[in-house]
Design a protein around this motif. Structure first.
Motif, short mmCIF file in Angstrom:
data_model
loop_
_atom_site.label_atom_id
_atom_site.label_comp_id
_atom_site.label_asym_id
_atom_site.label_seq_id
_atom_site.Cartn_x
_atom_site.Cartn_y
_atom_site.Cartn_z
N LYS A 1 0.81 -1.21 0.00
CA LYS A 1 0.00 0.00 0.00
C LYS A 1 0.84 1.27 0.00
CE LYS A 1 -3.85 -2.17 2.47
NZ LYS A 1 -4.73 -2.10 3.68
N TYR A 2 2.15 1.13 0.01
CA TYR A 2 3.04 2.29 0.10
C TYR A 2 4.00 2.32 -1.08
CZ TYR A 2 1.38 2.42 4.93
OH TYR A 2 0.60 2.48 6.06
N THR A 3 4.70 3.45 -1.18
CA THR A 3 5.79 3.58 -2.14
C THR A 3 7.07 3.86 -1.37
OG1 THR A 3 4.36 4.42 -3.90
CG2 THR A 3 6.71 4.90 -4.08
N SER B 1 15.87 5.06 3.73
CA SER B 1 14.71 4.59 3.00
C SER B 1 13.46 5.01 3.77
CB SER B 1 14.75 3.07 2.85
OG SER B 1 13.65 2.60 2.12
N ALA B 2 12.49 5.56 3.06
CA ALA B 2 11.27 6.03 3.70
C ALA B 2 10.06 5.57 2.88
CB ALA B 2 11.29 7.55 3.81
N HIS B 3 8.86 5.85 3.40
CA HIS B 3 7.65 5.42 2.70
C HIS B 3 6.65 6.55 2.60
CE1 HIS B 3 9.39 1.51 3.87
NE2 HIS B 3 8.74 1.04 2.81
N ILE B 4 5.95 6.59 1.47
CA ILE B 4 4.89 7.56 1.25
C ILE B 4 3.64 6.82 0.79
CG2 ILE B 4 6.46 9.47 0.73
CD1 ILE B 4 6.01 8.95 -2.23
N ARG B 5 2.49 7.48 0.92
CA ARG B 5 1.22 6.85 0.52
C ARG B 5 0.88 7.13 -0.95
NH1 ARG B 5 -1.89 4.81 4.57
NH2 ARG B 5 -1.24 5.27 6.71
N GLU C 1 0.56 7.92 -9.53
CA GLU C 1 0.38 9.35 -9.26
C GLU C 1 1.72 10.07 -9.25
OE1 GLU C 1 -3.22 9.88 -6.22
OE2 GLU C 1 -1.74 8.43 -5.53
N LEU C 2 2.72 9.41 -8.70
CA LEU C 2 4.03 10.03 -8.52
C LEU C 2 4.73 10.31 -9.84
CD1 LEU C 2 6.06 10.89 -6.30
CD2 LEU C 2 7.02 8.60 -6.43
N VAL C 3 4.65 9.37 -10.77
CA VAL C 3 5.39 9.51 -12.02
C VAL C 3 4.91 10.72 -12.81
CG1 VAL C 3 3.91 8.07 -13.47
CG2 VAL C 3 6.36 8.18 -13.94
N ALA C 4 3.65 11.10 -12.63
CA ALA C 4 3.13 12.27 -13.33
C ALA C 4 3.69 13.57 -12.75
CB ALA C 4 1.61 12.28 -13.25
N GLN C 5 4.25 13.51 -11.54
CA GLN C 5 4.78 14.71 -10.89
C GLN C 5 6.29 14.84 -11.01
OE1 GLN C 5 3.01 15.30 -6.85
NE2 GLN C 5 1.96 13.38 -7.26
N LEU C 6 6.94 13.85 -11.59
CA LEU C 6 8.39 13.84 -11.71
C LEU C 6 8.84 14.31 -13.09
CD1 LEU C 6 9.07 10.40 -9.99
CD2 LEU C 6 9.47 12.66 -9.00
#
Length: 250
Positions: free
Chosen positions: A172-174, A182-186, A191-196
């Motif tokens: 459920k995380y990235t 190393s960290a985690h986001i929701r 969704e993320l690739v569109a913001q990079l």
């Protein structure tokens, strides 16, 4: 067009995808839709699996854009771009390398497109690469994110995007990986690739995005599947077949 013809539709908005299919069924009943895709990655996979005669591609899709999908099409696949933005309906299309449909798609305009597709099949579209370059150059500047707000244990950290080596889906995380932590986001990978910034980060697998400048080398494993190694990351990351094209020149 002689004989049965096949097509795929790639459009991230389901209602518009379904509407185009219904319009094609009415205006071109002989056409067989072999795949309906909600994102660019699925479209690339469908191209490889079905080798359709025609690809209807939304230019702006999350992750892999319609322009990138078109670059992976074979020389016998005719491209029709779908866009809501007039900036893409430019003189470049007059080369005949591809057709375009403006949203909302009108039946009379789709009828014209069908007539063009019938007339030039099965001749490949010359000049497609030049058209794709021209369209890519006209896209609006990319507004990339600068920071990632992530959780490390019970602490919230602000991670500069410049420190990130890769992102990887984990249930459920990235996962966000830097050289030191190393960290985690929701936020999902989709969704993320569109913001990079696509010039800085590449998606190389359905579940992995990497910093291009951090790639140390890429090579196939004993089964022929591509793997890549990043600087300061000991374990290799898998490259899916849909993204092998990114490394053809490497």
């Amino acid at each position: 067009m002689n004989g049965p013809s096949t097509a795929l539709i790639a459009e991230d908005e389901a209602p518009q995808r379904h509407e185009l299919r219904a319009m094609l069924a009415k205006l071109w009943p002989e056409l067989t839709i072999v795949a309906e895709c909600a994102d660019g990655l699925a479209a690339i996979e469908a191209l490889a699996a079905h080798a359709p005669d025609i690809a209807f591609l939304d230019i702006r899709m999350p992750g892999v854009s319609g322009l990138e999908v078109a670059r992976q099409a074979s020389g016998t696949t005719q491209i029709v771009f779908i866009t809501a933005y007039d900036e893409f309906a430019v003189a470049a299309f007059e080369t005949g390398a591809a057709d375009y449909l403006l949203k909302p798609i009108r039946a009379d305009r789709l009828t014209e497109t069908i007539a063009r597709l019938r007339a030039r099949h099965p001749a490949p579209q010359a000049g497609l690469a030049a058209l794709l370059d021209a369209l890519a150059a006209q896209r609006a500047p990319h507004r990339a994110i600068s920071w990632i707000t992530a959780s490390i244990g019970d602490t919230v950290r602000m991670i500069p995007i410049d420190d990130v080596l890769f992102f990887q889906s984990e249930e459920k995380y990235t996962r966000v990986a830097t050289t030191t932590e190393s960290a985690h986001i929701r936020t999902s990978l989709k969704e993320l690739v569109a913001q990079l910034d696509p010039e800085i980060f590449w998606q190389v697998h359905r579940g992995t995005i990497v910093r291009v400048s951090a790639i140390r080398h890429v090579k196939p494993d004993e089964d022929g599947r591509l793997q890549l190694w990043l600087r300061e990351v000991p374990e290799p990351l898998r490259v899916s077949d849909a993204f092998r094209y990114r490394f053809r020149a490497m």
